[in-house]
Scaffold this motif. Structure first.
Motif, PDB file in Angstrom:
ATOM      1  N   GLN A  42       0.828  -1.204   0.000  1.00 54.63           N
ATOM      2  CA  GLN A  42       0.000   0.000   0.000  1.00 54.63           C
ATOM      3  C   GLN A  42       0.867   1.261   0.000  1.00 54.63           C
ATOM      4  O   GLN A  42       0.581   2.228  -0.697  1.00 54.63           O
ATOM      5  CB  GLN A  42      -0.960  -0.002   1.200  1.00 54.63           C
ATOM      6  CG  GLN A  42      -1.901   1.178   1.221  1.00 54.63           C
ATOM      7  CD  GLN A  42      -2.728   1.285  -0.059  1.00 54.63           C
ATOM      8  OE1 GLN A  42      -3.252   0.288  -0.559  1.00 54.63           O
ATOM      9  NE2 GLN A  42      -2.824   2.477  -0.616  1.00 54.63           N
ATOM     10  N   TRP A  43       1.915   1.233   0.794  1.00 57.02           N
ATOM     11  CA  TRP A  43       2.834   2.363   0.839  1.00 57.02           C
ATOM     12  C   TRP A  43       3.441   2.585  -0.550  1.00 57.02           C
ATOM     13  O   TRP A  43       3.538   3.719  -1.032  1.00 57.02           O
ATOM     14  CB  TRP A  43       3.917   2.096   1.883  1.00 57.02           C
ATOM     15  CG  TRP A  43       4.751   3.272   2.276  1.00 57.02           C
ATOM     16  CD1 TRP A  43       4.689   4.544   1.783  1.00 57.02           C
ATOM     17  CD2 TRP A  43       5.791   3.286   3.244  1.00 57.02           C
ATOM     18  NE1 TRP A  43       5.630   5.345   2.386  1.00 57.02           N
ATOM     19  CE2 TRP A  43       6.314   4.596   3.285  1.00 57.02           C
ATOM     20  CE3 TRP A  43       6.346   2.332   4.078  1.00 57.02           C
ATOM     21  CZ2 TRP A  43       7.362   4.958   4.128  1.00 57.02           C
ATOM     22  CZ3 TRP A  43       7.377   2.706   4.924  1.00 57.02           C
ATOM     23  CH2 TRP A  43       7.877   3.997   4.942  1.00 57.02           C
ATOM     24  N   GLN A  66       1.424   6.739  -6.920  1.00 55.84           N
ATOM     25  CA  GLN A  66       0.376   7.710  -7.256  1.00 55.84           C
ATOM     26  C   GLN A  66       0.861   9.138  -7.058  1.00 55.84           C
ATOM     27  O   GLN A  66       0.430  10.046  -7.756  1.00 55.84           O
ATOM     28  CB  GLN A  66      -0.869   7.464  -6.400  1.00 55.84           C
ATOM     29  CG  GLN A  66      -1.592   6.186  -6.744  1.00 55.84           C
ATOM     30  CD  GLN A  66      -2.654   5.825  -5.713  1.00 55.84           C
ATOM     31  OE1 GLN A  66      -2.672   6.326  -4.592  1.00 55.84           O
ATOM     32  NE2 GLN A  66      -3.557   4.934  -6.102  1.00 55.84           N
ATOM     33  N   GLN A  67       1.755   9.328  -6.087  1.00 54.87           N
ATOM     34  CA  GLN A  67       2.284  10.659  -5.808  1.00 54.87           C
ATOM     35  C   GLN A  67       3.453  11.018  -6.725  1.00 54.87           C
ATOM     36  O   GLN A  67       3.983  12.122  -6.639  1.00 54.87           O
ATOM     37  CB  GLN A  67       2.713  10.746  -4.336  1.00 54.87           C
ATOM     38  CG  GLN A  67       1.554  10.649  -3.379  1.00 54.87           C
ATOM     39  CD  GLN A  67       1.997  10.441  -1.935  1.00 54.87           C
ATOM     40  OE1 GLN A  67       3.020   9.817  -1.651  1.00 54.87           O
ATOM     41  NE2 GLN A  67       1.207  10.976  -1.007  1.00 54.87           N
ATOM     42  N   LEU A 109       8.379  -1.956  -3.197  1.00 54.48           N
ATOM     43  CA  LEU A 109       8.628  -1.829  -4.632  1.00 54.48           C
ATOM     44  C   LEU A 109       7.614  -2.632  -5.450  1.00 54.48           C
ATOM     45  O   LEU A 109       7.208  -2.211  -6.533  1.00 54.48           O
ATOM     46  CB  LEU A 109      10.056  -2.254  -4.960  1.00 54.48           C
ATOM     47  CG  LEU A 109      11.145  -1.374  -4.334  1.00 54.48           C
ATOM     48  CD1 LEU A 109      12.526  -1.886  -4.689  1.00 54.48           C
ATOM     49  CD2 LEU A 109      10.990   0.089  -4.721  1.00 54.48           C
ATOM     50  N   ARG A 110       7.173  -3.753  -4.916  1.00 59.18           N
ATOM     51  CA  ARG A 110       6.147  -4.548  -5.602  1.00 59.18           C
ATOM     52  C   ARG A 110       4.831  -3.758  -5.686  1.00 59.18           C
ATOM     53  O   ARG A 110       4.177  -3.727  -6.731  1.00 59.18           O
ATOM     54  CB  ARG A 110       5.932  -5.857  -4.859  1.00 59.18           C
ATOM     55  CG  ARG A 110       4.946  -6.769  -5.549  1.00 59.18           C
ATOM     56  CD  ARG A 110       4.969  -8.143  -4.905  1.00 59.18           C
ATOM     57  NE  ARG A 110       4.029  -8.999  -5.588  1.00 59.18           N
ATOM     58  CZ  ARG A 110       3.014  -9.607  -5.004  1.00 59.18           C
ATOM     59  NH1 ARG A 110       2.823  -9.470  -3.703  1.00 59.18           N
ATOM     60  NH2 ARG A 110       2.201 -10.368  -5.675  1.00 59.18           N
ATOM     61  N   GLY A 111       4.444  -3.117  -4.590  1.00 59.36           N
ATOM     62  CA  GLY A 111       3.240  -2.291  -4.603  1.00 59.36           C
ATOM     63  C   GLY A 111       3.355  -1.156  -5.602  1.00 59.36           C
ATOM     64  O   GLY A 111       2.402  -0.830  -6.318  1.00 59.36           O
TER      65      GLY A 111
END
Length: 167
Positions: free
Chosen positions: A71-72, A78-79, A145-147
């Motif tokens: 999630q992080w 997204q940012q 990194l996967r997220g």
């Protein structure tokens, strides 16, 4: 017993540790994009990590770590934060291992057999705690990194699905 006392020391000083990390992230040349992230958001993430360190390293189940750090990673994607800066941010947070080495003597202050020296069991315990903390951060980095990659792939598909060339 030592590991538990050191973890308690970290959790007790989580706020000051988190504050130091946020200041470092906000001023470090390798994390320039993270300046856009509100200090409160970054600080609460780091604080949560330090306050829950015992839970993170005490639970061999990766599901909680996967969920939190994917999630992080999605959020940072997204940012628009570059992956390299996210990785470096986690490296700065991982400097907790230095704190463990520097403050282990405080935890042992009443346990020493010879003043100024640590017994091998104490040294082994410090080394073992540094190992499990390092292992936790390695797994956290992977899921972070996967997220990020999952979010980037989702964004690419969303943009590709509405491409003017397809209309």
């Amino acid at each position: 017993m030592l590991s538990r006392r050191l973890i308690k020391l970290i959790e007790t000083h989580a706020e000051s540790l988190a504050h130091e990390v946020v200041e470092d992230v906000q001023t470090n040349e390798h994390t320039r994009s993270l300046v856009r992230i509100p200090k409160e958001e970054l600080g609460s993430r780091v604080l949560s990590l330090y306050r829950n360190l015992g839970n993170w390293i005490g639970d061999p189940n990766d599901d909680a770590i996967r969920h939190e750090y994917e999630q992080w990673g999605r959020t940072r994607c997204q940012q628009g934060v570059p992956m390299s800066e996210i990785a470096f941010c986690l490296i700065l947070i991982k400097h907790l291992r230095t704190y463990i080495r520097e403050h282990a003597a405080v935890v042992f202050s009443g346990d020493r057999l010879v003043s100024g020296e640590m017994v091998p069991l104490e040294l082994y315990s410090i080394q073992e705690l540094n190992y499990v903390v390092g292992d936790f951060f390695d797994r956290a980095l992977y899921y972070l990194l996967r997220g990020y990659e999952l979010q980037a792939k989702a964004q690419t598909k969303a943009v590709g699905a509405w491409s003017p060339a397809l209309v």
